[in-house]
Write a protein that holds these residues in place. Structure first.
Motif, mmCIF file in Angstrom:
data_model
loop_
_atom_site.group_PDB
_atom_site.id
_atom_site.type_symbol
_atom_site.label_atom_id
_atom_site.label_comp_id
_atom_site.label_asym_id
_atom_site.label_seq_id
_atom_site.Cartn_x
_atom_site.Cartn_y
_atom_site.Cartn_z
ATOM 1 N N SER A 182 0.723 -1.198 -0.099
ATOM 2 C CA SER A 182 -0.109 0.081 -0.035
ATOM 3 C C SER A 182 0.574 1.178 -0.135
ATOM 4 O O SER A 182 0.410 2.384 -0.412
ATOM 5 C CB SER A 182 -1.045 0.081 1.154
ATOM 6 O OG SER A 182 -0.122 -0.252 2.551
ATOM 7 N N ASP A 212 -10.214 12.609 -4.609
ATOM 8 C CA ASP A 212 -10.436 11.190 -4.783
ATOM 9 C C ASP A 212 -11.646 10.887 -4.014
ATOM 10 O O ASP A 212 -11.487 10.200 -2.831
ATOM 11 C CB ASP A 212 -9.227 10.389 -4.447
ATOM 12 C CG ASP A 212 -9.689 8.831 -5.034
ATOM 13 O OD1 ASP A 212 -8.608 8.090 -4.924
ATOM 14 O OD2 ASP A 212 -10.653 8.570 -5.467
ATOM 15 N N CYS A 223 1.681 -0.360 -12.823
ATOM 16 C CA CYS A 223 1.602 0.974 -12.763
ATOM 17 C C CYS A 223 3.023 1.493 -12.520
ATOM 18 O O CYS A 223 3.366 2.786 -12.881
ATOM 19 C CB CYS A 223 0.831 1.325 -11.512
ATOM 20 S SG CYS A 223 1.463 0.447 -9.946
ATOM 21 N N PRO A 241 4.444 -4.345 -10.538
ATOM 22 C CA PRO A 241 3.257 -3.712 -10.729
ATOM 23 C C PRO A 241 3.263 -3.146 -12.082
ATOM 24 O O PRO A 241 3.970 -2.349 -12.443
ATOM 25 C CB PRO A 241 3.207 -2.838 -9.539
ATOM 26 C CG PRO A 241 3.710 -3.513 -8.441
ATOM 27 C CD PRO A 241 4.898 -3.987 -9.079
ATOM 28 N N SER A 285 0.793 3.191 -3.104
ATOM 29 C CA SER A 285 -0.475 4.099 -3.416
ATOM 30 C C SER A 285 -0.777 5.090 -2.302
ATOM 31 O O SER A 285 -1.838 5.771 -2.390
ATOM 32 C CB SER A 285 -1.637 3.122 -3.449
ATOM 33 O OG SER A 285 -1.888 2.495 -2.517
ATOM 34 N N ASN A 302 -1.507 -6.105 -10.749
ATOM 35 C CA ASN A 302 -2.742 -5.481 -10.778
ATOM 36 C C ASN A 302 -2.592 -4.318 -9.439
ATOM 37 O O ASN A 302 -3.370 -3.675 -9.039
ATOM 38 C CB ASN A 302 -4.009 -5.935 -10.495
ATOM 39 C CG ASN A 302 -3.908 -6.945 -9.341
ATOM 40 O OD1 ASN A 302 -3.078 -7.195 -8.651
ATOM 41 N ND2 ASN A 302 -5.026 -7.564 -9.029
ATOM 42 N N GLN A 303 -1.494 -4.286 -8.761
ATOM 43 C CA GLN A 303 -1.440 -3.474 -7.627
ATOM 44 C C GLN A 303 -1.578 -1.829 -8.180
ATOM 45 O O GLN A 303 -0.930 -1.582 -9.192
ATOM 46 C CB GLN A 303 0.091 -3.387 -7.002
ATOM 47 C CG GLN A 303 0.401 -2.523 -6.009
ATOM 48 C CD GLN A 303 -0.391 -2.689 -4.763
ATOM 49 O OE1 GLN A 303 -0.800 -3.464 -4.345
ATOM 50 N NE2 GLN A 303 -0.817 -1.416 -4.453
ATOM 51 N N SER A 304 -1.903 -0.857 -7.443
ATOM 52 C CA SER A 304 -2.224 0.340 -8.085
ATOM 53 C C SER A 304 -1.166 1.345 -7.437
ATOM 54 O O SER A 304 -0.491 1.057 -6.315
ATOM 55 C CB SER A 304 -3.441 1.066 -7.454
ATOM 56 O OG SER A 304 -3.529 0.922 -5.958
ATOM 57 N N CYS A 305 -0.799 2.298 -8.052
ATOM 58 C CA CYS A 305 0.289 3.393 -7.431
ATOM 59 C C CYS A 305 -0.375 4.868 -7.391
ATOM 60 O O CYS A 305 -1.285 5.197 -8.280
ATOM 61 C CB CYS A 305 1.511 3.218 -8.443
ATOM 62 S SG CYS A 305 2.215 1.668 -8.673
ATOM 63 N N SER A 306 0.586 5.585 -6.748
ATOM 64 C CA SER A 306 0.247 7.126 -6.780
ATOM 65 C C SER A 306 0.579 7.682 -8.060
ATOM 66 O O SER A 306 1.481 7.252 -8.713
ATOM 67 C CB SER A 306 0.891 7.597 -5.710
ATOM 68 O OG SER A 306 0.846 9.192 -6.010
ATOM 69 N N TYR A 355 -11.778 7.084 -2.601
ATOM 70 C CA TYR A 355 -11.073 6.859 -1.514
ATOM 71 C C TYR A 355 -11.409 7.505 -0.182
ATOM 72 O O TYR A 355 -11.539 6.701 0.765
ATOM 73 C CB TYR A 355 -9.630 7.366 -1.815
ATOM 74 C CG TYR A 355 -8.556 6.977 -0.993
ATOM 75 C CD1 TYR A 355 -8.342 7.335 0.453
ATOM 76 C CD2 TYR A 355 -7.692 5.849 -1.229
ATOM 77 C CE1 TYR A 355 -7.226 7.020 1.383
ATOM 78 C CE2 TYR A 355 -6.763 5.290 -0.341
ATOM 79 C CZ TYR A 355 -6.472 5.935 0.952
ATOM 80 O OH TYR A 355 -5.741 5.401 1.628
#
Length: 603
Positions: free
Chosen positions: A107, A261, A155, A153, A110, A131-135, A264
């Motif tokens: 985490s 966001d 991203c 990832p 992100s 599929n990990q999300s990133c900032s 979130y």
């Protein structure tokens, strides 16, 4: 003797006294002195740079308003605490060249404001996922020289403007600069990360070195620290908020980017309203410590969904830990869809999941056991309050209606609050627990992971459903299975005693059906005697009508969960009006003067 090479603090001016004390320490500073200097009073700390010193081994106790945190080239060797993932204003994080161990918190990728992330040259483990999300603002990432597996990832790879370093791990990248996966597994075992991590005792040499350094520091330094400690203790200390408090109060420090966001923020607000910390991955060491290494005193029981243990986390909160032994081999990647669903099961009327832990087979790194960590609900089962002797006197009709509404709302969330929905949950009154406020929570539901491990059909049909049914028809049929189970719970709430057989259920159902159109004495022979003086006849009659409809043999004739909720809330409002209570029950959309939405027709 080691000198403090660099100590850069950005904090309010009224903390100058602590700053001077910390900057005067000229020895190998141990954990105790380090935590004293960085006490929880520094709640507004924004910039901390301790690069190239000898701090450690524990991660410092810091507030959640940090913008830049540099701890590189020190001697930190424990795992990262969960509160690191709540540093929502953090832009720069440098933990490189230490000996951090344990799972890498993905985490961190992100965090909404992070631009620079460096964890190179540590012993972080864990599997990365594509599929990990990133900032969106993340510009630099260095994962080099750790023990990570999996895939980078997407991203991190999509944007050519991002600089990403990842050499000397065990990642499936096809590059020659990666170790084989056996290297990371063996290294993890060498430092005690998998399958369990043994606690190390401080060496005699280290203790002797600290003592010698303290003496060499001089009596003047010791005296100054002593006076400072007494001055701090004489004031009213402000306790450091635990992980849960940080998660709940973090909204005060959200940057504008995070506030933009909406998804979130909405999710974070829900978690705060529930009073739960964010869902996270636990280490096996945390699970063992919470249960005192699975001591028999922590064992709560064993059922079809695994062994249950009661545990206590480091922050003092109690949890229920379900241990599930998998019958077949699973990779971490295969289990992540299950874990994603489990992490979404958070609702006021569900015993919600707080996190999970995987235990691995050493020969092929597949998952051998899963530990699911749930919130601990202290006040026992709904049955114990209804038919548990003297306790029942404190559980009047209004409480029983509220419990029924809570169970119905929990079922509604399982069916419609997540995708895909969770049906055929085999609900029992012993699976309904009451928290410290006597709020009803469903503790056992048809998790696909548990169902799959028992060889059952996952998320689709109950055992009697036809394969020819469409998806919507199967879902409707499965939802009516839960409605029937809810009817059994409602029947026990009304009659006030345990049900021993399906024959008894059939007899009581017929008696309820006959008494609905009869006078009060007919109902009084069936209903729990303790309720006769405390319940409105109209409220009681409405509940009996709902119960009869839920127990109908043909699933198509049973009401929907929405209709059940409508009428339960009507029953609650009628009861409130009868008691002269001006405060209506929670969220009721019906006026007490209106007839129920459900058109009850007794056949």
């Amino acid at each position: 003797m080691l000198f403090l090479k660099k100590f850069h603090l950005s904090l309010p001016s009224n903390h100058w006294f602590l700053t001077i004390i910390c900057s005067l320490v000229r020895c190998h500073i141990g954990s105790a002195h380090f935590q004293f200097c960085l006490s929880s009073r520094l709640t507004n700390l924004q910039v901390l740079d301790l690069e190239d010193n000898a701090f450690g081994p524990k991660f410092p106790l810091l507030g959640n308003k940090l913008i830049s945190l540099v701890l590189s080239k020190n001697k930190f060797r424990d795992g990262l605490p969960a509160e690191v993932t709540s540093y929502y204003q953090l832009q720069r994080l440098d933990l490189s060249n230490n000996k951090f161990v344990g799972p890498f918190p993905q985490s961190l990728f992100s965090l909404p404001s992070v631009t620079y992330l460096n964890v190179a040259d540590n012993k972080f483990t864990g599997m990365l996922f594509e599929n990990q999300s990133c900032s969106a603002d993340l510009e630099f990432v260095d994962l080099s020289s750790n023990l990570m597996t999996g895939k980078l990832p997407n991203c991190l790879l999509r944007d050519s403007n991002k600089k990403v370093l990842y050499a000397a791990n065990c990642l499936a990248t096809g590059d020659e600069n990666q170790h084989p996966i056996t290297f990371c597994r063996n290294e993890a075992l060498a430092v005690g990360i998998l399958p369990q991590r043994k606690k190390r005792k401080a060496s005699t040499e280290t203790i002797a070195f600290c003592v010698a350094g303290g003496i060499a520091g001089g009596i003047a330094i010791v005296g100054l620290i002593y006076l400072a400690v007494r001055k701090v203790k004489s004031r009213k200390t402000i306790e450091r908020p635990n992980t849960r408090t940080i998660a709940e109060s973090a909204s005060a420090g959200y940057p504008s980017k995070l506030l933009s966001d909406a998804r979130y923020v909405s999710q974070t607000t829900k978690l705060g309203a529930l009073g739960l910390p964010p869902y996270r991955t636990f280490s096996l060491e945390e699970i063992e410590e919470a249960t005192n290494n699975f001591d028999t005193s922590a064992f709560m029981g064993e059922g079809s969904q695994g062994q249950m243990y009661r545990g206590q986390l480091k922050d003092g909160s109690f949890v229920a830990i379900r241990c599930l032994k998998l019958k077949k081999s699973h990779s971490t990647q295969n289990l992540m869809n299950h874990i994603e669903l489990i992490s979404k099961l958070r609702h006021r009327h569900l015993v919600s999941a707080l996190g999970h832990c995987f235990e691995f087979y050493l020969d092929d790194s597949s998952v051998s056991r899963i530990f699911l960590v749930f919130e601990y609900v202290p006040n026992g089962t709904l049955r114990s309050w209804i038919s548990g002797g003297h306790v029942r006197q404190n559980f009047p009709w209004t409480h029983r209606i509220a419990a029924a509404i809570g169970v119905a709302k929990g079922i509604q969330f399982l069916h419609t609050g997540i995708v895909p929905g969770v049906y055929s949950n085999n609900l029992k009154i012993t699976d309904v627990l009451l928290d410290q406020n006597l709020v009803a929570k469903i503790s056992s539901y048809n998790l696909p992971l548990l169902a799959e491990n028992k060889g059952m059909v996952v998320h689709g049909t109950s055992s009697g459903a036809s394969k020819d049914l469409s998806t919507s028809a199967r879902i409707n049929q499965d939802s009516k299975v839960d409605v029937y189970d809810f009817g059994l719970i409602l029947l026990e709430i009304i009659v006030g005693r345990s049900l021993t057989s399906m024959n008894e259920v059939a007899v009581l159902k017929d008696q309820l059906q006959a008494s609905i159109t009869s006078d009060d004495p007919a109902r009084s022979s069936i209903v729990d005697p303790g309720l006769l003086r405390s319940s409105s006849d109209q409220s009681l009659k409405t509940m009996m009508e709902i119960c009869v409809r839920c127990l109908l043999r043909n699933p198509a004739d049973r009401p929907s969960v929405e209709d059940i909720l409508w009428n339960l809330q009507f029953a609650a409002q009628v009861q409130d009006s009868w008691r002269g209570d001006s405060q209506s029950s929670e969220g009721s959309p019906v006026s007490p003067t209106k007839r129920p939405r459900l058109n009850i027709t007794i056949h």
